[in-house]
Design an enzyme around this catalytic site. Sequence first.
Site, short mmCIF file in Angstrom:
data_model
loop_
_atom_site.label_atom_id
_atom_site.label_comp_id
_atom_site.label_asym_id
_atom_site.label_seq_id
_atom_site.Cartn_x
_atom_site.Cartn_y
_atom_site.Cartn_z
N HIS A 1 30.36 -19.10 38.85
CA HIS A 1 30.56 -19.51 37.47
C HIS A 1 31.25 -18.35 36.74
CE1 HIS A 1 28.75 -21.68 33.71
NE2 HIS A 1 29.85 -21.05 33.39
N GLU B 1 32.12 -23.44 38.79
CA GLU B 1 31.53 -23.99 37.58
C GLU B 1 32.16 -23.34 36.36
OE1 GLU B 1 26.96 -24.63 39.20
OE2 GLU B 1 27.39 -23.04 37.76
N HIS C 1 19.53 -25.52 38.62
CA HIS C 1 19.04 -24.66 37.55
C HIS C 1 17.52 -24.47 37.70
CE1 HIS C 1 20.51 -22.49 33.97
NE2 HIS C 1 19.23 -22.45 33.67
#
Length: 257
Positions: free
Chosen positions: A49, A80, A206
């Site tokens: 990310h 991401e 997550h």
Amino acid sequence: MSSSSKHTALSVNLNKVALVRNTRHLGIPSVTRAATLCLQAGARGITVHPRPDERHIRLHDVLDLAELMLSWPDCEFNIEGNPFHNLMAIAADVRARGLPLHQLTFVPDSEGQFTSDHGWRFPEDAQRLAPLVMQAQALGARVSLFMDAEVSAMPAAKAVGADRVELYTEPYAAAWGTLGQAEQLARFRAAAQAALDAGLGVNAGHDLNRDNLTAFLRAVPGVSEVSIGHALIADALEQGYMATVAAYNGCIDEAFA
């Protein structure tokens, strides 16, 4: 990585490896070395990310990892980020170099956000997301939208052209071991089924960890991929990458035993 009721792919998020590296100017720990060890241990993908402030993953990491993935044709590279910030330019750069990019996960983070904490909103975000979904797919990437576990939002995610959703699992992780655990599992089960019914693939991530992963996969149907970073890298500090990836794959196997 194909979806299967008998298989969930583990994608390792390497942000925290880069975060530690960035505290010095020595190039260690190596992000590509971490990726290599995780893939050798049986991870089915690598996730990064790259935020605009480059607090962890930097552009050169993305390119280095994309080159590395050429040697792992059966595994996937997932990037991401917020498509309204730096994500699309990075994706275009990767593809312009002829490097692999299997999945783009659109996440609605602000530029300085500490960590991802909510999914896209529909119908509010639909009109601006749709052309970026098409742009990403034109680059040859699957598009996954980071979403809260809301049943009603799944057909809307499909309507903007997404291929998958990534269910934001922090509410489940926060409820783990409490009276709210069963309620959260039921909520995620319903959202995943709604996504599948809408023709979407289902990812999740997550705050998933070795304690809560198996129960999640047993309860939630059709999860193609889990993306795990913080807990996995924390475990790897104690156990090493190889043993840690094996342990997480063991959790996945246990869910389908």
